[in-house]
Design a protein around this motif. Structure first.
Motif, mmCIF file in Angstrom:
data_model
loop_
_atom_site.group_PDB
_atom_site.id
_atom_site.type_symbol
_atom_site.label_atom_id
_atom_site.label_comp_id
_atom_site.label_asym_id
_atom_site.label_seq_id
_atom_site.Cartn_x
_atom_site.Cartn_y
_atom_site.Cartn_z
ATOM 1 N N HIS A 122 3.367 -137.549 4.469
ATOM 2 C CA HIS A 122 4.198 -136.409 4.820
ATOM 3 C C HIS A 122 5.526 -136.425 4.034
ATOM 4 O O HIS A 122 5.896 -135.442 3.390
ATOM 5 C CB HIS A 122 4.461 -136.403 6.322
ATOM 6 N N SER A 123 6.230 -137.560 4.087
ATOM 7 C CA SER A 123 7.512 -137.644 3.368
ATOM 8 C C SER A 123 7.292 -137.628 1.860
ATOM 9 O O SER A 123 8.021 -136.976 1.113
ATOM 10 C CB SER A 123 8.256 -138.929 3.753
ATOM 11 N N LYS A 126 6.640 -134.216 0.127
ATOM 12 C CA LYS A 126 7.804 -133.343 -0.103
ATOM 13 C C LYS A 126 8.430 -133.623 -1.472
ATOM 14 O O LYS A 126 8.741 -132.702 -2.226
ATOM 15 C CB LYS A 126 8.848 -133.571 0.991
ATOM 16 N N ASN A 127 8.613 -134.922 -1.779
ATOM 17 C CA ASN A 127 9.156 -135.273 -3.100
ATOM 18 C C ASN A 127 8.183 -134.884 -4.206
ATOM 19 O O ASN A 127 8.577 -134.400 -5.265
ATOM 20 C CB ASN A 127 9.430 -136.778 -3.180
ATOM 21 N N LYS A 129 5.973 -132.526 -4.262
ATOM 22 C CA LYS A 129 5.941 -131.079 -4.499
ATOM 23 C C LYS A 129 7.029 -130.654 -5.472
ATOM 24 O O LYS A 129 6.812 -129.791 -6.329
ATOM 25 C CB LYS A 129 6.135 -130.330 -3.176
ATOM 26 N N GLU A 130 8.194 -131.261 -5.319
ATOM 27 C CA GLU A 130 9.304 -130.966 -6.224
ATOM 28 C C GLU A 130 8.907 -131.358 -7.649
ATOM 29 O O GLU A 130 9.132 -130.599 -8.602
ATOM 30 C CB GLU A 130 10.506 -131.784 -5.745
#
Lengths: 494, 494
Positions: A122-123, A126-127, A129-130
């Motif tokens: 999950h965490s 997020k990175n 995706k960037e």
């Protein structure tokens, strides 16, 4: 020849900045304490911006136009072509994108070190995706400039000339025979008696053994070092090559074969022509060719029965285990060629490895092209692992899509090089065998003719010829994946 | 506040380049194989040029003028002052002078390495004359810009605000009592029974001991490392401080006390305020203050009987020598405070050390001011060594005026920092004693209040106050050499 000279001087300056980047990056991975990371990442990001500014200085366009109109000899023309390729690669991207990528990559990679351990998709996602968004942006820009598809435009960074079309053909072929080959090998190996070497193998002794084997493989310690990092790599600069490994007290073969792998990379770098130092024509031809050298050392050479006759006594001496039946060359030959479908790419054997690559290739290709999203990765990973290797990674991101470092810094397009490299390596070995009896040379402890062949046909050519040309000059033909298939059959089914 | 912000951003960029320089220089001294030196030196030279170009960019003059006219708060004004000081330091010298100095310095230092060994003053003096002429030129330019005398203008680089007038007063006072103090200490020590620890002390055990002591002294291993180099130093960056040492199997105390010395430097760097990171106001105040921290750790703290009660058992445990009478705290206290006038500054004890510094100060002051010439140095050296320490250096240049590296590259004005630092350290300790019982804290293994005092009064102040102000805020008065004298009397005559 004025503008050619100016361009050469400019590139030598650029290579000095690359030097600083390489050493500080090596330090970050192998020496730096955790708390130094933020400031280091910022310093490296600043350097990346300066490198980018220098590499894309506005006057270069005119310099290239003028240099191309100059009277140049063949070598200079080749050198100019490589400088221009590098310049075009670099000028495509706006400085802000490069800086964002560097920062996002550092952030993603740094957090990944603990997130992977915690199975925290999950965490991490997020990175990631960037990072993916920035890479798609990069791919779009490169695609528009080159006329290639988005993923092909990234592929071209690492393996100039390689395309999705070619890879799809090659990998679809591999997919047609690999799963059944794996089953056949497993059936055959089910009847083998293999003794697993049992640790502990003290790290200091593993290190001594590694250094000794590196010496035998011609590593030049006046121009390089061996150290430790979480993810082993070959870094530094060609005059000072830094390879790393990771020791496991329970199993000495993983570090040893890893060191041999990196020594292959290192010898390529150390063998690059001094004459072209600091210029693109003097750099390694491609990631695939680079990997062909590490895999030549690790797979073609060191996993051969002949070479294990050298290696086994060194190992039993290093660990003072002269009576350990697990450390005979016969047993190590069996042990080091065991084929077992498993989760982790970097631990995979030679036969299942291409399955790991094809899986990643298919996912990153579709990710970059926009056919899938980051959220889709875990499910696709699980599906393909099940299909290719019969293993599920459901809920296990640590051993699934979070196992590799590559995507954290946006190196999409890189993975195929590993299997392409294995194919080049098999093709080089086949060509070499037509000129010399490899087994006899190894038995006579005379490895020089082997290294000299690589030096002459690959290392000293650097980037002065195209990959296709290099293959043709060395082996008489372009990439032909049949040699790799034949190598697997010869080694694992005969 | 626009231009202040621009200047701050500019300095943060500069500090990132310094970061790369610091790590690659540390690597060159502690990690790099010999064969990497040429390319590394070239890469660092290129970086130095880029740093200089950035630090002296023509638009900065206007930025400073505009920033000075802006509405700034007190902190910003202080920060601007330090940025301007750094900029003025960098822009004062014409590029040709800097280059000549670099070339003359390299030539002089390189030749000195063999000339010192050969006692060849004649050849050395020719190179040194060139270095001195260039330094006089530099001093003249700095003097004109600052209104200081020529030598004071050089002193100001290392110890802002310090003057010849102040140093003459301080050092003349020291000269009035030091020679007789040395004699008294020698007489007292003549009756002491001291056992010299006898090696071998294995390097691995010395390393473990060093790391353990660094831990006890609060070195933050999340922001730093200990490694090995030929010449020990404290390098790296404040978020990642790299200290080095050199182990001698015959004598563990030299490496251990060296490590403690560098740990003092390191804690200052690690303790600098994060808020000001990358800006001149956030850097160490001066060379003298830096040295005061290393000497506080090495001399004030670690050579004290109380601290040796901690250190001695650690050492006897580390070397598995619990019954070695040489490793009791009583004996180590005697051994580590032996006073013997000798030729070599870097090997000198705490009591004779100032004599070495005063001698060098007097000679370099007169040399830069033009009162004496290079030819006069050997005779003056011999005269002063005889007067201050009772030793002649006639015809012995190797152990006389050719022993130090400092003058070879024109670092005139640096030497006084060593003794000024020792005086600051004694003054800090005296102030601390008025607030807490140091011996009780050490005996209770509670060193935090000591380090917190340094952190609050020195480390966190960085360069946001002047040296005088820092001394006043920490100790109630400006530099007062009486504390150093009293420290020597207390430790060596009581």
């Amino acid at each position: 020849m004025n503008f050619y000279k100016k361009l050469a001087q400019h590139h030598r300056k650029l290579s000095k900045l690359s030097h600083l980047n390489a050493i500080c990056s090596w330090d970050q991975a192998s020496m730096m304490p955790e708390g130094g990371n933020e400031a280091r990442s910022e310093a490296l990001a600043e350097l990346a911006v300066m490198q980018h500014e220098l590499a894309t200085a506005p006057h270069l366009k005119e310099w290239f136009e003028k240099a191309e109109a100059e009277q140049l000899d063949n070598e200079q023309r080749v050198s100019l072509k490589e400088m221009k390729r590098e310049w075009q690669m670099n000028t495509l991207l706006p400085a802000e994108l490069v800086e964002s990528q560097s920062l996002a990559g550092s952030k993603c990679e740094h957090a990944w070190r603990s997130q992977r351990h915690e199975n925290d998709w999950h965490s991490f996602s997020k990175n990631l995706k960037e990072v993916v968004e920035l890479s798609r942006h990069e791919a779009q820009i490169r695609a528009e400039a080159t006329g290639l598809s988005r993923y092909d435009a990234l592929l071209d960074i690492y393996e100039p000339g390689m395309t999705t079309k070619q890879l799809d053909r090659i990998f679809n072929d591999v997919k047609s025979w690999l799963p059944s080959l794996i089953r056949q090998v497993q059936e055959k190996q089910a009847t083998e008696d293999v003794i697993t070497p049992v640790g502990p193998f003290p790290i200091e002794q593993q290190k001594s053994l590694s250094l000794e084997v590196m010496s035998k493989l011609g590593f030049d310690f006046n121009h390089g070092r061996l150290d430790v990092s979480i993810h082993p790599f070959c870094g530094g600069v060609s005059t000072d090559v830094r390879i790393t490994t990771r020791y496991d007290e329970a199993d000495f073969t993983s570090a040893l074969l890893g060191v041999i792998h990196e020594t292959g990379h290192a010898r390529y770098e150390q063998g690059l022509p001094a004459k072209w130092r600091g210029l693109p024509a003097g750099e390694a031809r491609s990631m695939g060719i680079h990997e062909s050298q590490s895999l030549f050392f690790e797979m073609q050479l060191s996993r051969s029965k002949a070479f294990l006759d050298i290696l086994a006594p060194l190992a039993s001496d290093a660990f003072s285990r002269r009576d350990d039946a697990a450390l005979t060359s016969e047993n190590l030959a069996l042990f080091n060629t065991r084929v077992t479908p498993d989760y982790i790419r970097v631990d995979a054997d030679e036969v299942t490895y291409p399955a790991h690559i094809i899986l990643r290739y298919e996912i990153e290709r579709d990710l970059v092209e926009g056919h899938i999203e980051v959220e889709d990765i875990p499910e696709l990973w699980d599906k393909k692992m099940t299909e290719y290797l019969g293993l599920t990674t459901r809920c296990n991101h640590t051993d699934g899509c979070m196992q590799d470092i590559h995507w954290t810094d946006g190196s999409f397009g890189y993975f195929p090089s590993y299997t392409i490299g294995a194919m080049y390596a098999a093709q080089f070995m086949a060509a070499m065998r037509r000129e010399m009896n490899i087994e006899n040379l190894i038995h006579a402890r005379n490895l020089s003719p082997i290294f000299n062949w690589l030096d002459r046909h690959i290392w000293k050519k650097a980037s002065t010829v195209s990959t296709d040309q290099l293959l043709i000059e060395a082996t008489g033909e372009k990439l032909n994946p049949e040699y790799f298939k034949q190598h697997l059959i010869d080694r694992y089914l005969k």
